[in-house]
Design a protein around this motif. Structure first.
Motif, PDB file in Angstrom:
ATOM      1  N   ASP A  24       0.831  -1.214   0.000  1.00  0.00           N
ATOM      2  CA  ASP A  24       0.000   0.000   0.000  1.00  0.00           C
ATOM      3  C   ASP A  24       0.863   1.261   0.000  1.00  0.00           C
ATOM      4  O   ASP A  24       0.533   2.259  -0.655  1.00  0.00           O
ATOM      5  N   GLU A  25       1.969   1.239   0.742  1.00  0.00           N
ATOM      6  CA  GLU A  25       2.834   2.414   0.822  1.00  0.00           C
ATOM      7  C   GLU A  25       3.368   2.787  -0.560  1.00  0.00           C
ATOM      8  O   GLU A  25       3.383   3.961  -0.943  1.00  0.00           O
ATOM      9  N   ILE A  26       3.782   1.771  -1.308  1.00  0.00           N
ATOM     10  CA  ILE A  26       4.327   2.041  -2.648  1.00  0.00           C
ATOM     11  C   ILE A  26       3.216   2.413  -3.616  1.00  0.00           C
ATOM     12  O   ILE A  26       3.348   3.348  -4.420  1.00  0.00           O
ATOM     13  N   THR A  27       2.091   1.692  -3.536  1.00  0.00           N
ATOM     14  CA  THR A  27       0.985   1.940  -4.463  1.00  0.00           C
ATOM     15  C   THR A  27       0.404   3.334  -4.282  1.00  0.00           C
ATOM     16  O   THR A  27       0.097   4.037  -5.259  1.00  0.00           O
ATOM     17  N   GLU A  28       0.237   3.767  -3.031  1.00  0.00           N
ATOM     18  CA  GLU A  28      -0.309   5.106  -2.769  1.00  0.00           C
ATOM     19  C   GLU A  28       0.635   6.205  -3.252  1.00  0.00           C
ATOM     20  O   GLU A  28       0.199   7.238  -3.768  1.00  0.00           O
ATOM     21  N   ALA A  29       1.905   5.993  -3.125  1.00  0.00           N
ATOM     22  CA  ALA A  29       2.874   6.984  -3.607  1.00  0.00           C
ATOM     23  C   ALA A  29       2.907   7.004  -5.132  1.00  0.00           C
ATOM     24  O   ALA A  29       3.154   8.042  -5.751  1.00  0.00           O
ATOM     25  N   ASP A  30       2.671   5.828  -5.737  1.00  0.00           N
ATOM     26  CA  ASP A  30       2.592   5.695  -7.194  1.00  0.00           C
ATOM     27  C   ASP A  30       3.793   6.329  -7.914  1.00  0.00           C
ATOM     28  O   ASP A  30       3.633   7.235  -8.738  1.00  0.00           O
ATOM     29  N   PRO A  31       5.008   5.893  -7.604  1.00  0.00           N
ATOM     30  CA  PRO A  31       6.183   6.459  -8.278  1.00  0.00           C
ATOM     31  C   PRO A  31       6.219   6.065  -9.754  1.00  0.00           C
ATOM     32  O   PRO A  31       5.756   4.997 -10.141  1.00  0.00           O
TER      33      PRO A  31
END
Length: 569
Positions: free
Chosen positions: A197-204
């Protein structure tokens, strides 16, 4: 084959050179003369461990050179695979220079590693040391001998087995990882979900970090950039100053234009200056637009800084680059799927494990079948070779015991040599039966049989005669003579029966040498003439003095050996 050995400043050797011949090369000498140094120097040239204590006292280095002539296509192919340079005529010179704290290894002048030299030793020379026959007491050596005899076909099967075994063990590892209790499964699931979720929400996005970094650096340095751009604008005419570059160039254009009709060169200069005037005009418009864009927006700066911090945090935590972060996110997504339906994932792994285990067992069976087939052939050949070596009523078998529970990358077989050397005795494992002298002969029998199948031309035996005498020594001598018809044999021996079979005989002797005004002990090697051979055999026959009868006995042994060599030629 090995053409030449050159040794300098090694132990008791000052400098010696030996040219070896085809056939059986015998080396003999008194105990302590330095025979072991000769075999040791060959081993050193082929990458054995070296230390500065081997260097002759007073010398700065020790040097060993081996010169080979290689004609065997199999050897040449394997040398090429190792990137070892060989001359067009097949010459290969190996050199090792041992110095304080280091050594330098070369092959035909090109530097190679000690590891490469050790790989070469398995291609060029087969060396049997004084204690090597003791390895026959270990079953691991029996498997190695049988596999060597089985050749390329077995190598390919073992490669297939190794690949299947690697895949199978990887599945077993994954299965082991699924052995989780409910609490541990939930813990891993929560962690994977948080990270995903942390990576997906940041959506780099790929390349976003570089764009943000460039934008951030420009914002941080916007005041300096604005000042520099403003000055550039003023002096080129885009600002409100006195005479600018644009004014000066405009005046120059007008002046040249007034006279361009009088001279072609003046017209050419006017054209060049007009181009500069146009370029400067374009620059003034561009820098004016750039200055307008440099207006500092505090909100945009804060957003850029915050976004850059988020991206750098993800990179620090999950892999150092946006590509690595996105890959980690995909891995966590797969992990979540497994953890959410662990039972289905485990069932899928179990199916794969069963399939791969069957492939491993099938590969092991192919290996085992080939080993058993070759075990029958090898045991028959070894029995015949042992009978030739004076094992009159010998029974020899190779037991190949297969067990699926022992499946490995190398198959699932245990191999053990079984022997009975006396009538009426039950056949038993080799380690329970053979004496030291018998082990020497058994190893010679193995070398004789295996040598017919490999590409190695040169075999070295360091005191293969340990523990034997009399008629048995003659049998060993004859076997070496037979082996020497197809190979170059270099043999160190104490037995006159074996020495009498020599095609070429060398004496190793210890003497003194004047060096730097003092006497130094040195080891020397020299090739013997026929008369000198007889004298050396007489010495080996024993006795305080060499008598006429001892000499005659020695010559008779040489005549007898010549008769044997004619029969086996």
């Amino acid at each position: 084959m090995l053409y030449n050995l050159h040794v300098k400043n090694l132990a008791l050797i000052n400098e010696q050179e030996v040219d070896f011949e085809n056939g059986l090369n015998i080396m003999s000498g008194e105990t302590g003369a330095g025979k072991s140094v000769i075999i040791g120097s060959v081993n050193l040239a082929l990458g054995a461990k070296a230390d500065s204590g081997m260097i002759r006292t007073g010398a700065e280095y020790a040097l060993i050179e081996l010169t080979f002539g290689i004609k065997n296509e199999g050897q040449l192919r394997r040398l090429k695979e190792l990137d070892i340079p060989v001359e067009d005529d097949g010459t290969l010179i190996l050199q090792r220079k041992i110095m304080e704290g280091r050594s330098v290894c070369k092959a035909n002048g090109e530097t190679v590693s000690a590891r490469q030299l050790r790989d070469l030793s398995n291609i060029l020379i087969n060396i049997h040391g004084q204690n090597d026959h003791q390895e026959l007491l270990h079953k691991k050596k029996h498997l190695e001998i049988l596999d060597d005899f089985s050749g390329e076909e077995l190598i390919k099967l073992k490669e297939e087995c190794s690949a299947a075994y690697s895949s199978w063990t990887e599945i077993l590892k994954k299965l082991d990882e699924t052995n989780l209790d409910e609490r541990e499964r939930e813990r891993q699931k929560d962690l994977a979900s948080f990270e995903y979720d942390e990576i997906t929400e940041a959506d780099p996005k790929e390349g976003e970090d570089e764009e943000l970094d460039t934008k951030y650096r420009r914002m941080v340095n916007s005041r300096k950039i604005a000042e520099a751009a403003g000055i550039a604008a003023e002096v080129t005419g885009a600002g409100d100053v006195g005479e600018s570059a644009a004014d000066a160039i405009g005046r120059a254009v007008r002046e040249l234009s007034s006279v361009s009709g009088y001279d072609d060169k003046a017209r050419e200069l006017l054209d060049q200056l007009s181009d500069i005037d146009n370029l400067l005009s374009d620059f003034r418009h561009a820098i004016s637009s750039y200055i307008d864009e440099l207006e500092f927006d505090p909100e945009d700066f804060a957003n850029t800084e915050e976004r850059l911090n988020v991206i750098n945090h993800l990179k620090d935590k999950y892999g150092g680059s946006i590509e690595a972060v996105l890959k980690y996110r995909d891995e966590k997504e797969e992990e979540l799927k497994k953890l959410e339906d662990l039972s289905a994932y485990r069932e899928e792994l179990l199916l794969d494990e069963k399939k791969l285990h069957s492939e491993v067992l099938a590969a092991c069976k192919k290996i085992s079948d080939l080993r058993k087939k070759n075990a029958d052939v090898l045991s028959g050949l070894l029995k015949k070779a042992l009978q030739d070596l004076n094992f009159i009523d010998v029974r020899f078998e190779i037991d190949v015991d297969s067990s699926e529970d022992k499946a490995s990358a190398n198959g699932y077989d245990d191999v053990e040599f079984m022997i009975s050397t006396n009538p009426g005795e039950k056949i038993r494992p080799l380690e329970q039966v053979a004496s030291g002298g018998e082990l020497s002969r058994i190893m010679l029998a193995i070398k004789t049989v295996v040598a017919e199948k490999d590409d190695i031309d040169t075999l070295i035996f360091d005191e293969i005669d340990a523990g034997i005498s009399g008629q048995t020594a003659w049998k060993v001598s004859e076997k070496l003579g037979i082996l020497a018809r197809g190979h170059q044999i270099i043999c160190i021996t104490h037995l006159p029966q074996i020495a009498s079979m020599a095609d070429t005989h060398y004496e190793i002797a210890k003497g003194t040498h004047e060096e730097d005004g003092s006497e130094r002990t040195v080891t020397r090697i020299r090739k013997l003439s026929d008369d000198e051979r007889a004298s050396e055999l007489a010495r080996m026959l024993g006795g305080a003095q060499i008598t006429d009868s001892t000499m005659e006995n020695a010559r008779e042994m040489m005549r007898q050996a010549d008769g044997v060599k004619k029969e086996i030629a």
